[in-house]
Design a protein around this motif. Structure first.
Motif, mmCIF file in Angstrom:
data_model
loop_
_atom_site.group_PDB
_atom_site.id
_atom_site.type_symbol
_atom_site.label_atom_id
_atom_site.label_comp_id
_atom_site.label_asym_id
_atom_site.label_seq_id
_atom_site.Cartn_x
_atom_site.Cartn_y
_atom_site.Cartn_z
ATOM 1 N N GLU A 35 -1.880 27.739 -22.609
ATOM 2 C CA GLU A 35 -2.721 26.577 -22.266
ATOM 3 C C GLU A 35 -3.260 25.884 -23.515
ATOM 4 O OE1 GLU A 35 -2.640 29.754 -21.361
ATOM 5 O OE2 GLU A 35 -4.620 30.346 -20.723
ATOM 6 N N ASP A 36 -3.323 26.597 -24.644
ATOM 7 C CA ASP A 36 -3.848 25.966 -25.870
ATOM 8 C C ASP A 36 -2.793 25.129 -26.578
ATOM 9 O OD1 ASP A 36 -6.298 27.094 -25.512
ATOM 10 O OD2 ASP A 36 -5.962 28.785 -26.876
ATOM 11 N N VAL A 37 -1.535 25.614 -26.598
ATOM 12 C CA VAL A 37 -0.542 24.923 -27.440
ATOM 13 C C VAL A 37 0.606 24.261 -26.672
ATOM 14 C CG1 VAL A 37 -1.009 26.329 -29.496
ATOM 15 C CG2 VAL A 37 0.770 27.063 -27.893
ATOM 16 N N ALA A 38 0.723 24.515 -25.380
ATOM 17 C CA ALA A 38 1.872 23.935 -24.662
ATOM 18 C C ALA A 38 1.467 23.202 -23.396
ATOM 19 C CB ALA A 38 2.906 25.026 -24.361
ATOM 20 N N THR A 39 0.298 22.542 -23.451
ATOM 21 C CA THR A 39 -0.118 21.669 -22.338
ATOM 22 C C THR A 39 -0.750 20.409 -22.927
ATOM 23 O OG1 THR A 39 -2.362 22.610 -22.212
ATOM 24 C CG2 THR A 39 -0.689 23.652 -20.816
ATOM 25 N N PRO A 40 -0.667 19.295 -22.198
ATOM 26 C CA PRO A 40 -1.322 18.073 -22.682
ATOM 27 C C PRO A 40 -2.838 18.277 -22.810
ATOM 28 C CG PRO A 40 0.040 17.621 -20.728
ATOM 29 C CD PRO A 40 0.051 19.095 -20.922
ATOM 30 N N GLU A 41 -3.420 19.123 -21.947
ATOM 31 C CA GLU A 41 -4.864 19.363 -22.003
ATOM 32 C C GLU A 41 -5.235 20.108 -23.294
ATOM 33 O OE1 GLU A 41 -2.884 20.288 -19.386
ATOM 34 O OE2 GLU A 41 -3.427 18.667 -18.011
ATOM 35 N N GLY A 42 -4.384 21.076 -23.681
ATOM 36 C CA GLY A 42 -4.626 21.813 -24.929
ATOM 37 C C GLY A 42 -4.558 20.878 -26.128
ATOM 38 N N VAL A 50 -2.594 22.405 -32.289
ATOM 39 C CA VAL A 50 -1.256 22.176 -31.728
ATOM 40 C C VAL A 50 -0.310 21.670 -32.818
ATOM 41 C CG1 VAL A 50 0.056 20.860 -30.010
ATOM 42 C CG2 VAL A 50 -2.187 21.786 -29.426
ATOM 43 N N HIS A 51 -0.774 20.740 -33.655
ATOM 44 C CA HIS A 51 0.080 20.250 -34.742
ATOM 45 C C HIS A 51 0.424 21.382 -35.716
ATOM 46 C CE1 HIS A 51 0.753 16.098 -33.929
ATOM 47 N NE2 HIS A 51 -0.526 15.796 -33.861
ATOM 48 N N ARG A 52 -0.555 22.245 -35.982
ATOM 49 C CA ARG A 52 -0.289 23.365 -36.904
ATOM 50 C C ARG A 52 0.812 24.268 -36.319
ATOM 51 N NH1 ARG A 52 -5.520 25.998 -37.683
ATOM 52 N NH2 ARG A 52 -6.281 24.089 -38.644
ATOM 53 N N PHE A 53 0.714 24.559 -35.030
ATOM 54 C CA PHE A 53 1.697 25.413 -34.345
ATOM 55 C C PHE A 53 3.102 24.795 -34.427
ATOM 56 C CE2 PHE A 53 3.736 26.294 -30.082
ATOM 57 C CZ PHE A 53 3.959 27.658 -30.248
ATOM 58 N N VAL A 147 8.325 18.866 -24.388
ATOM 59 C CA VAL A 147 7.838 18.792 -23.003
ATOM 60 C C VAL A 147 6.921 19.989 -22.735
ATOM 61 C CG1 VAL A 147 8.529 18.775 -20.569
ATOM 62 C CG2 VAL A 147 9.908 17.559 -22.277
ATOM 63 N N TRP A 148 5.681 19.693 -22.439
ATOM 64 C CA TRP A 148 4.698 20.741 -22.155
ATOM 65 C C TRP A 148 4.588 20.983 -20.654
ATOM 66 C CZ3 TRP A 148 1.341 17.609 -25.988
ATOM 67 C CH2 TRP A 148 1.551 18.071 -27.288
ATOM 68 N N PHE A 149 3.912 22.073 -20.284
ATOM 69 C CA PHE A 149 3.713 22.381 -18.863
ATOM 70 C C PHE A 149 2.983 21.225 -18.189
ATOM 71 C CE2 PHE A 149 4.498 26.691 -20.391
ATOM 72 C CZ PHE A 149 5.471 27.050 -19.467
ATOM 73 N N GLY A 150 3.474 20.872 -17.017
ATOM 74 C CA GLY A 150 2.874 19.759 -16.272
ATOM 75 C C GLY A 150 3.548 18.431 -16.579
#
Ligand code: BJW
Length: 230
Positions: A35-42, A50-53, A147-150
């Motif tokens: 939920e932190d790195v692979a969702t638009p909400e994260g 997210v950019h660092r990941f 493409v992230w979840f959702g």
């Protein structure tokens, strides 16, 4: 006429090129919360994280080389008398680096940047930050073109057309836990296609396949291609 082949690939095919999978022990999801790195909400909550990941993975992928499994699939496309299409969930460019040409990246690519304001796309720099500006509208809203979840996976119309024509469907190195990719085997089977799974060990969707070959992709995929090409 030779049979049309559609091949779905997942993180397992790139594991032996040194790129981590998601759900294996020690995989990416044991180090980061989905939920932190692979969702638009994260991304909205913490774009720096997210950019660092993704910047780290982009640089790792750029340094990686295709392995024997990627090369075998490129050879299959070159030598099979019918059509061969790869639908990959992977965001690395290793299929193309091996020489495959018909590749659909349904979860996007690390090599791309996407403006969250105007949807402009451009080649991603190795390192992106929340202040990376869009070259078209100049908004500092660049995101990785993945493409992230959702979110809706890319090329779905084209993929569904290929699945409606497929005669041999193979899934390589994917755990079958993420939809819609996990349902492609049923889609292919409902069209009367023969289905085969090639992966390290039994997956959530193994039972859905007609044939299964368990082992490292660099061993099972070249062997399977060799058999097909006779
Ligand atoms: C080896 C090996 C070796 C190891 N050799 N093998 C409830 C029910 C059903 C669906 C949903 C639901 N709730 C929500 C959903 C939908 C959701 C979903 O599926 N959630 C699940 C968690 C249940 N899906 C979505 O939101 C998708 N969008 C969507 O459905 O939109 C609606 C729609 C669809 C179609 C038309 C119209 C509308 C979007 C999903 C986006 C997934 N994104 C990620 C991140 C991408 C960017 C990035 O890379 O960071 O994609 S998540 C991550 O998982 C990544 C991968 O592509 C994906 C799949 O992972 P993969 O490749 O299978 O990797 P692993 O690690 O899971 O497995 C590796 C396998 O390899 C293992 O089996 C190993 O054994 C094997 N292996 N070494 C061979 N050497």
């Amino acid at each position: 006429m030779a049979r049309k082949i559609v091949i779905l690939t997942g993180a397992g095919i790139s594991a032996e090129s040194g790129l981590g999978t998601f759900r294996d022990e020690g995989g990416l999801w044991s180090q980061h919360r989905i939920e932190d790195v692979a969702t638009p909400e994260g991304f909205a909550r913490n774009p720096t994280l997210v950019h660092r990941f993704y910047s780290a993975r982009r640089q790792q992928a750029a340094a990686a080389h295709p392995n024997a499994a990627h090369h075998a699939l490129a050879r299959l496309e070159a030598e099979w008398p019918g059509e061969v299409v790869i639908v990959t969930q992977n965001v690395d460019g290793l299929h193309e680096a091996a020489g495959s040409r018909a590749v659909l990246h349904m979860h996007g690519t690390l090599a791309g940047a996407l403006c969250a304001t105007c949807d402009h796309r451009w080649p991603a720099p190795p390192e992106m930050t929340p202040t990376t500006p869009c070259p078209a509208c100049h908004a500092p809203r660049a995101r990785p073109d993945v493409v992230w979840f959702g979110e809706i996976p890319y090329h779905m119309e084209e993929i569904l057309t290929h699945l409606s024509e497929v005669e041999l469907f193979a899934a390589i190195g994917t755990s079958g836990q993420v939809y819609p990719a996990a349902s492609f085997v049923q889609e292919a089977a409902s069209q009367g296609a023969e289905t085969v799974e090639l992966t390290l060990e039994r997956s959530e969707i193994s039972r859905a396949f007609d044939h299964r070959h368990f082992g490292p992709a660099t061993e099972v995929v070249p062997r399977w291609v060799e058999t097909l090409l006779g």
